[in-house]
Design a protein around this motif. Structure first.
Motif, short mmCIF file in Angstrom:
data_model
loop_
_atom_site.label_atom_id
_atom_site.label_comp_id
_atom_site.label_asym_id
_atom_site.label_seq_id
_atom_site.Cartn_x
_atom_site.Cartn_y
_atom_site.Cartn_z
N LEU A 146 0.74 -1.33 0.11
CA LEU A 146 -0.18 0.03 0.20
C LEU A 146 0.82 1.34 0.06
N ILE A 147 0.45 2.26 -0.48
CA ILE A 147 0.90 3.65 -0.77
C ILE A 147 -0.03 4.71 -0.41
N PHE A 148 0.43 5.88 0.14
CA PHE A 148 -0.61 6.97 0.50
C PHE A 148 -0.23 8.03 -0.06
N ILE A 149 0.71 8.18 -1.16
CA ILE A 149 1.13 9.50 -1.64
C ILE A 149 1.80 9.19 -3.10
N VAL A 150 1.63 9.85 -4.12
CA VAL A 150 2.28 10.00 -5.41
C VAL A 150 2.39 11.35 -5.63
N GLY A 151 3.07 11.61 -6.78
CA GLY A 151 3.46 13.05 -7.23
C GLY A 151 2.45 13.85 -7.27
N SER A 152 1.11 13.28 -7.89
CA SER A 152 0.08 14.32 -8.00
C SER A 152 -0.51 15.26 -6.80
N PHE A 153 -0.11 14.51 -5.67
CA PHE A 153 -0.52 15.34 -4.39
C PHE A 153 0.10 16.63 -4.27
N ALA A 157 -1.83 19.97 -3.62
CA ALA A 157 -1.72 21.00 -2.41
C ALA A 157 -1.70 22.35 -2.75
N VAL A 158 -1.27 22.49 -4.10
CA VAL A 158 -1.33 24.16 -4.63
C VAL A 158 -2.81 24.45 -4.97
N LEU A 159 -3.68 23.52 -5.49
CA LEU A 159 -4.82 24.04 -5.63
C LEU A 159 -5.66 24.08 -4.24
N LEU A 160 -5.52 23.10 -3.27
CA LEU A 160 -6.35 23.14 -2.13
C LEU A 160 -5.89 24.35 -1.18
N PHE A 161 -4.61 24.78 -1.20
CA PHE A 161 -4.20 25.79 -0.16
C PHE A 161 -3.69 26.97 -0.74
N ALA A 162 -3.48 27.21 -2.05
CA ALA A 162 -3.03 28.38 -2.72
C ALA A 162 -4.24 28.96 -3.38
N PRO A 249 -3.51 5.57 -3.26
CA PRO A 249 -3.88 6.42 -2.44
C PRO A 249 -5.02 7.48 -3.17
N ALA A 250 -5.44 7.19 -4.36
CA ALA A 250 -6.17 8.23 -5.14
C ALA A 250 -7.25 8.89 -4.42
N MET A 251 -8.16 8.08 -3.66
CA MET A 251 -9.35 8.53 -3.15
C MET A 251 -9.23 8.89 -1.62
N LEU A 252 -8.80 7.78 -1.12
CA LEU A 252 -8.76 7.95 0.32
C LEU A 252 -7.47 9.22 0.81
N ALA A 253 -6.56 9.02 0.10
CA ALA A 253 -5.43 10.18 0.19
C ALA A 253 -5.95 11.64 0.02
N SER A 254 -6.67 11.57 -1.09
CA SER A 254 -7.42 12.99 -1.16
C SER A 254 -8.66 13.27 -0.33
N MET A 255 -9.24 12.47 0.23
CA MET A 255 -10.32 12.66 1.42
C MET A 255 -9.38 13.39 2.63
N VAL A 256 -8.09 12.81 3.12
CA VAL A 256 -7.33 13.16 4.02
C VAL A 256 -6.61 14.65 3.62
N HIS A 257 -6.33 14.66 2.44
CA HIS A 257 -5.84 16.09 2.19
C HIS A 257 -6.96 17.19 2.18
#
Length: 289
Positions: A146-153, A157-162, A249-257
């Motif tokens: 299992l992995i929880f992060i890839v480069g697209s995150f 982050a730029v979109l969610l926080f900037a 990580p696509a959906m679950l990591a996005s939910m955490v983000h």
């Protein structure tokens, strides 16, 4: 110009005679003046009412002249040439029109305030820190693949926080956009990349199909394109996940983000900085004309 009467109200009985048709493009004398008058048109001082076949077409063409869509075809002497069509489409240099679209169309944006910069840094730091912690301290230590992060995150982050007010940064876009993109990428990898061995085609199909899926679900999210491409071209660990990559990580990591974005973006005292702008991605209001 006054609106003409309805053609049906102005027609006269034909009594078996062949209907007249007015074609001012092939008249015997040059057309010096055309104007709408009452229930018809006046050409060179002679009146033709709506009972004459072709008058309505002339009126429609006159509308185009006024709008600038067409212009009168002139002869060398300056008058209208009756041997040529009365109207011709305006010529436009297609190449010039195309490159005109490259021109600068708006003023450059101003630099962001210090408050915006600071909160963008805080949010992106915390968001990526949480994802990386789960990835390295939980997934890699206690699971096999299992992995929880890839480069697209990083792009997410730029979109969610900037740019938290951007339509493409809303929760639905982040979670569903990444999910359908991961699905498109994994399908492209299995069918074209691993199946046919054509990696360049698999990558192109992954991104383009992901965009189609995001359009269909109203979840456009730029990092989704990277999520799809990573599914094709990234490390072996992603390929081993197969369709589980859609969740981890696509959906679950996005939910955490998104959860981190909900907390951080609403702490700021700036009333203009809030998140999200919308939860429901579809406009439920009836469309007005």
């Amino acid at each position: 110009i006054a609106e003409p009467f309805p053609q049906s109200a102005c027609k006269r009985p034909n009594h078996g005679r062949r209907p007249r048709r007015l074609n001012i493009g092939v008249m015997k004398s040059p057309v010096e003046e055309v104007k709408e008058s009452g229930s018809g048109v006046e050409v060179n001082g002679k009146f033709y009412d709506n009972s004459v076949d072709g008058v309505q077409e002339i009126i429609a063409l006159m509308r185009k002249i006024e709008a600038g869509d067409v212009e009168l075809a002139k002869s060398k002497g300056g008058s209208n040439d009756p041997t040529k069509p009365l109207l011709r489409e305006k010529e436009e240099n297609c190449l010039s029109a195309y490159f005109n679209r490259w021109k600068h169309k708006r003023d450059a944006p101003y630099l962001q305030s210090t408050n915006v910069v600071v909160w963008s840094w805080i949010g992106s730091f915390l968001g990526i820190a949480v994802l990386c912690y789960i990835h390295y301290e939980v997934c890699l230590k206690y699971t096999e693949n299992l992995i929880f992060i890839v480069g697209s995150f990083g792009a997410q982050a730029v979109l969610l926080f900037a740019a938290p007010k951007a339509p493409l940064a809303q929760p639905w876009n982040a979670v569903i956009g990444n999910g359908v993109s991961a699905f498109a990428g994994i399908c492209a990898w299995h069918i074209v990349g691993d199946g046919l061995g054509v990696m360049w085609l698999a990558g192109a199909l992954a991104v383009s199909i992901a965009i189609v899926f995001m359009h269909w679900t109203n979840s456009l999210h730029p990092p989704g394109g990277a999520t799809a491409l990573i599914a094709v071209m990234e490390m072996k660990r992603v390929h081993e996940l197969s369709f589980l990559y859609i969740l981890f990580p696509a959906m679950l990591a996005s939910m955490v983000h998104v959860a981190v974005a909900l907390v951080v973006n609403n702490i700021s005292a700036d009333p203009l900085r809030s998140y999200p702008m919308t939860w429901i991605p579809f406009n439920m209001k009836p469309k007005t004309k």
